[in-house]
Design a protein around this motif. Structure first.
Motif, mmCIF file in Angstrom:
data_model
loop_
_atom_site.group_PDB
_atom_site.id
_atom_site.type_symbol
_atom_site.label_atom_id
_atom_site.label_comp_id
_atom_site.label_asym_id
_atom_site.label_seq_id
_atom_site.Cartn_x
_atom_site.Cartn_y
_atom_site.Cartn_z
ATOM 1 N N LYS A 171 0.591 -0.930 -0.342
ATOM 2 C CA LYS A 171 0.101 -0.045 -0.705
ATOM 3 C C LYS A 171 0.501 1.295 0.136
ATOM 4 O O LYS A 171 0.536 1.843 -0.538
ATOM 5 C CB LYS A 171 -0.565 0.086 1.078
ATOM 6 C CG LYS A 171 -1.909 -0.720 0.959
ATOM 7 C CD LYS A 171 -2.809 -1.224 2.636
ATOM 8 C CE LYS A 171 -4.275 -1.953 2.655
ATOM 9 N NZ LYS A 171 -5.447 -1.346 3.261
ATOM 10 N N PHE A 172 1.856 0.282 0.972
ATOM 11 C CA PHE A 172 2.729 2.366 0.908
ATOM 12 C C PHE A 172 3.418 2.758 -0.754
ATOM 13 O O PHE A 172 3.964 3.465 -0.602
ATOM 14 C CB PHE A 172 3.743 2.355 1.580
ATOM 15 C CG PHE A 172 4.843 3.195 2.282
ATOM 16 C CD1 PHE A 172 4.329 4.483 2.344
ATOM 17 C CD2 PHE A 172 5.642 3.054 1.432
ATOM 18 C CE1 PHE A 172 5.086 5.759 2.701
ATOM 19 C CE2 PHE A 172 7.388 3.848 1.695
ATOM 20 C CZ PHE A 172 6.794 5.537 2.042
ATOM 21 N N LEU A 173 4.103 1.375 -1.376
ATOM 22 C CA LEU A 173 4.470 1.781 -2.681
ATOM 23 C C LEU A 173 3.658 2.303 -3.508
ATOM 24 O O LEU A 173 4.287 3.314 -4.095
ATOM 25 C CB LEU A 173 5.374 0.671 -2.641
ATOM 26 C CG LEU A 173 6.738 -0.061 -1.852
ATOM 27 C CD1 LEU A 173 6.609 -1.454 -2.665
ATOM 28 C CD2 LEU A 173 7.866 0.692 -2.332
ATOM 29 N N TYR A 174 2.668 1.838 -3.897
ATOM 30 C CA TYR A 174 1.135 2.021 -4.359
ATOM 31 C C TYR A 174 0.969 3.449 -4.056
ATOM 32 O O TYR A 174 1.026 4.452 -5.398
ATOM 33 C CB TYR A 174 0.044 1.249 -3.974
ATOM 34 C CG TYR A 174 -0.893 1.872 -4.760
ATOM 35 C CD1 TYR A 174 -1.226 1.458 -6.087
ATOM 36 C CD2 TYR A 174 -1.881 2.557 -4.357
ATOM 37 C CE1 TYR A 174 -2.143 2.353 -7.131
ATOM 38 C CE2 TYR A 174 -3.285 2.825 -4.944
ATOM 39 C CZ TYR A 174 -3.566 2.630 -6.067
ATOM 40 O OH TYR A 174 -4.424 2.664 -7.181
ATOM 41 N N PHE A 175 0.796 4.303 -2.660
ATOM 42 C CA PHE A 175 0.249 5.364 -2.734
ATOM 43 C C PHE A 175 1.190 6.362 -2.824
ATOM 44 O O PHE A 175 1.502 7.924 -3.152
ATOM 45 C CB PHE A 175 -0.112 5.428 -1.078
ATOM 46 C CG PHE A 175 -1.470 5.104 -0.841
ATOM 47 C CD1 PHE A 175 -2.809 5.345 -1.423
ATOM 48 C CD2 PHE A 175 -1.886 4.138 -0.177
ATOM 49 C CE1 PHE A 175 -4.079 5.372 -1.608
ATOM 50 C CE2 PHE A 175 -2.687 3.350 -0.254
ATOM 51 C CZ PHE A 175 -4.145 4.442 -0.409
ATOM 52 N N THR A 176 3.051 5.233 -3.275
ATOM 53 C CA THR A 176 4.201 7.152 -3.168
ATOM 54 C C THR A 176 4.043 6.762 -4.559
ATOM 55 O O THR A 176 4.541 7.862 -5.152
ATOM 56 C CB THR A 176 5.459 6.415 -2.480
ATOM 57 O OG1 THR A 176 5.086 5.810 -1.004
ATOM 58 C CG2 THR A 176 6.356 6.855 -2.891
ATOM 59 N N LEU A 177 3.814 5.772 -5.225
ATOM 60 C CA LEU A 177 4.002 6.243 -7.485
ATOM 61 C C LEU A 177 3.283 6.698 -7.405
ATOM 62 O O LEU A 177 3.371 7.357 -8.690
ATOM 63 C CB LEU A 177 3.546 4.273 -7.495
ATOM 64 C CG LEU A 177 3.497 4.292 -9.078
ATOM 65 C CD1 LEU A 177 5.121 4.787 -9.047
ATOM 66 C CD2 LEU A 177 3.670 3.160 -9.627
ATOM 67 N N VAL A 178 1.456 6.940 -6.868
ATOM 68 C CA VAL A 178 0.745 7.863 -7.459
ATOM 69 C C VAL A 178 0.963 9.014 -7.604
ATOM 70 O O VAL A 178 0.669 9.997 -7.897
ATOM 71 C CB VAL A 178 -0.984 7.576 -6.649
ATOM 72 C CG1 VAL A 178 -1.897 8.383 -6.938
ATOM 73 C CG2 VAL A 178 -1.379 6.042 -7.044
#
Length: 90
Positions: free
Chosen positions: A10-17
């Motif tokens: 989730k952290f990586l996803y939100f960082t990418l977004v």
């Protein structure tokens, strides 16, 4: 342990977004300045070439070309130069 993996995803996803949103907003801001300069330049070039004070119909803003060696740093000025040249030719 499984919960930690899900949280990391989730952290990586939100960082990418977030990174993509910042990139898209920077590109949009640059494009908006270029198009504003293009519009002003086109009107000025057209009016000068045709010796008139009438505001012409401004064509759709083109995609900003890559800047060359002699081009200004400002996206607005870059658009103004291109618009002015096109306005003079119409």
């Amino acid at each position: 342990m499984n919960g930690a993996k899900i949280d990391m995803k989730k952290f990586l996803y939100f960082t990418l977004v977030a990174v993509l949103l910042v990139f898209v907003s920077e590109v949009y801001a640059s494009t908006a300045q270029f198009c504003a300069g293009f519009e002003r330049g086109y009107v000025a070039g057209y009016q000068q070439a045709n010796n008139t004070n009438l505001t012409p119909f401004v064509p759709v803003c083109p995609i900003q070309p890559l800047k060359g060696f002699g081009d200004p740093e400002s996206d607005f000025e870059h658009g103004y130069q291109i618009g002015f040249t096109r306005g003079m030719n119409n």
